[in-house]
Design a protein around this motif. Structure first.
Motif, mmCIF file in Angstrom:
data_model
loop_
_atom_site.group_PDB
_atom_site.id
_atom_site.type_symbol
_atom_site.label_atom_id
_atom_site.label_comp_id
_atom_site.label_asym_id
_atom_site.label_seq_id
_atom_site.Cartn_x
_atom_site.Cartn_y
_atom_site.Cartn_z
ATOM 1 N N GLY A 90 -6.384 16.182 -4.933
ATOM 2 C CA GLY A 90 -6.694 17.246 -3.847
ATOM 3 C C GLY A 90 -5.220 18.195 -3.878
ATOM 4 N N ALA A 91 -5.207 19.276 -3.413
ATOM 5 C CA ALA A 91 -4.121 20.188 -3.391
ATOM 6 C C ALA A 91 -3.960 20.902 -2.063
ATOM 7 N N ILE A 92 -2.472 20.658 -1.472
ATOM 8 C CA ILE A 92 -2.329 21.488 -0.262
ATOM 9 C C ILE A 92 -1.427 22.620 -0.467
ATOM 10 N N LYS A 143 0.702 -1.320 -0.004
ATOM 11 C CA LYS A 143 0.021 0.156 -0.188
ATOM 12 C C LYS A 143 0.850 1.146 -0.135
ATOM 13 N N LEU A 144 0.548 1.961 -0.951
ATOM 14 C CA LEU A 144 1.283 3.359 -1.035
ATOM 15 C C LEU A 144 0.774 4.923 -0.923
ATOM 16 N N GLU A 145 1.084 5.297 0.214
ATOM 17 C CA GLU A 145 0.325 6.697 0.045
ATOM 18 C C GLU A 145 1.365 7.789 -0.071
ATOM 19 N N GLN A 146 1.064 8.699 -1.117
ATOM 20 C CA GLN A 146 2.093 9.692 -1.522
ATOM 21 C C GLN A 146 1.552 10.928 -2.036
ATOM 22 N N LYS A 147 2.527 11.987 -1.942
ATOM 23 C CA LYS A 147 2.128 13.217 -2.464
ATOM 24 C C LYS A 147 3.460 13.879 -3.015
ATOM 25 N N HIS A 148 3.425 14.575 -4.027
ATOM 26 C CA HIS A 148 4.447 15.226 -4.514
ATOM 27 C C HIS A 148 4.333 16.930 -4.596
ATOM 28 N N GLY A 149 5.283 17.734 -4.818
ATOM 29 C CA GLY A 149 5.042 19.209 -5.140
ATOM 30 C C GLY A 149 6.192 19.872 -5.222
ATOM 31 N N LYS A 150 6.139 21.159 -4.852
ATOM 32 C CA LYS A 150 7.152 22.224 -5.107
ATOM 33 C C LYS A 150 7.446 23.075 -3.936
ATOM 34 N N GLY A 152 4.564 26.967 -1.277
ATOM 35 C CA GLY A 152 4.664 25.536 -1.092
ATOM 36 C C GLY A 152 3.375 24.823 -1.595
ATOM 37 N N ILE A 153 3.712 23.693 -2.299
ATOM 38 C CA ILE A 153 2.538 23.034 -3.303
ATOM 39 C C ILE A 153 2.533 21.560 -3.002
ATOM 40 N N SER A 154 1.593 21.012 -2.681
ATOM 41 C CA SER A 154 1.453 19.321 -2.444
ATOM 42 C C SER A 154 0.315 18.853 -3.139
ATOM 43 N N ALA A 210 4.889 17.793 -13.369
ATOM 44 C CA ALA A 210 6.103 18.234 -13.064
ATOM 45 C C ALA A 210 6.239 19.073 -12.016
ATOM 46 N N THR A 211 7.299 19.119 -10.991
ATOM 47 C CA THR A 211 7.270 20.322 -10.132
ATOM 48 C C THR A 211 7.686 21.514 -10.695
ATOM 49 N N ASP A 212 8.533 21.439 -11.829
ATOM 50 C CA ASP A 212 8.844 22.900 -12.419
ATOM 51 C C ASP A 212 7.345 23.469 -13.131
#
Length: 307
Positions: A101-103, A6-13, A39-41, A60-62
């Motif tokens: 979703g976005a944080i 099970k994978l819980e993930q988020k990525h951002g800049k 900051g963005i996730s 892409a984070t860019d």
């Protein structure tokens, strides 16, 4: 789920710095500037990128960084940091099908307009002290959470503070006192009772006005009246009264978290080798120290709130 894992993930800049200037605001000649660290996730369906190296669903984070600048450009009128965070959150959750979703977290640098010869300068600013913050969570379903805050809000009063009748044991050497300095650097975070993005368009909320009023209310409760002030029996009691004042004043604020380190000013007494008094403390000379310091924090929530 991939390969039984099970994978819980988020990525951002993180730490995207942007400054936005609005010229000749409201038909006048005054400029307005804000400087934000964004900051963005993103919460998104990009499991194949982790499991098999397929990046086809990754934003892409860019691209996220560039989006900050584009959306800042599109804000043709002055916006509060909360409003800008909502703009970003709505964009990421509506523009990308795979993003659920976005944080968005933003810290605003405290540029303040300078006053020259008693008049606000049209385009002159100085750096203030406390920072303004926000954390906004937007979901594709339209749900919304908005938390506003301020950090490094330093307050001090030279008297009307004490601390006594606390727990005493064999390790206690601190004396009771009804006369001491009270200094702190407040971090305050308050959550609005907003539930959906639709509420923003239906009910106009002046985040900047509320932020300014909360800041002033925290300070006025801390200090008390200009003539005479108010006695503080502990940082805990003062914190509670400050948070309670905010909840009583603003019906849209559902909860508030306050962190108030007790920054110490220690009395100075100096004696020489022959025991002669060099400095005799008389509520006048102190050694300021911020390490170690007491840390007091608490969250106040309306009894009717489900947050």
């Amino acid at each position: 789920m991939a390969e039984g894992i099970k994978l819980e993930q988020k990525h951002g800049k993180s730490r995207v710095r942007v400054a936005r200037v609005w010229r000749n605001v409201n038909g006048g000649s005054s400029d307005v500037i804000v400087e934000w660290k964004v900051g963005i996730s993103l919460l998104s369906d990009c499991l194949p990128a982790y499991a098999s190296g397929d990046n086809s669903a990754i934003v892409a984070t860019d691209t996220m960084k560039n989006t900050v600048y584009v959306k800042a450009k599109e804000c043709s009128e002055v916006v509060a940091v909360e409003d800008f965070a909502i703009v970003l959150g709505k964009h990421f959750t509506s523009f990308y099908p795979q993003v659920s979703g976005a944080i968005i977290k933003i810290i605003e640098k405290p540029w303040e307009r300078v006053v020259v010869d008693g008049r606000p300068h049209e385009h002159g600013f100085k750096l203030g002290s406390e920072k303004r913050t926000t954390k906004v969570t937007v979901k594709k379903c339209g749900s919304l959470e908005v938390e506003s805050g301020l950090e490094e809000f330093a307050l001090l009063k030279t008297t009307k503070s004490g601390f006594e009748r606390f727990v005493r044991d064999k390790y206690t050497i601190l004396p009771d006192t009804r006369e001491r300095m009270l200094a702190t650097e407040i971090s305050a975070f308050w959550r609005y009772d907003l539930k959906s993005v639709a509420e923003i368009s239906e009910k106009s909320i002046s985040f900047s006005e509320i932020h300014s009023e909360v800041k002033n209310l925290l300070a006025s409760t801390f200090f008390g009246p200009a003539n005479g002030g108010v006695y503080s029996p502990s940082v805990q009691n003062t914190l509670f009264l400050m948070g309670k004042a905010v909840l009583n004043r603003f019906s849209r604020v559902a909860s508030i978290h306050l962190r108030m380190p007790n920054i110490h000013f220690l009395p100075v007494n100096l004696r020489g080798r022959d025991n002669q008094i060099i400095v005799q403390f008389a509520d006048d000379v102190y050694t300021p120290t911020d390490e170690p310091h007491g840390t007091i924090e608490a969250t106040l929530t309306r009894a009717s709130s489900k947050l």
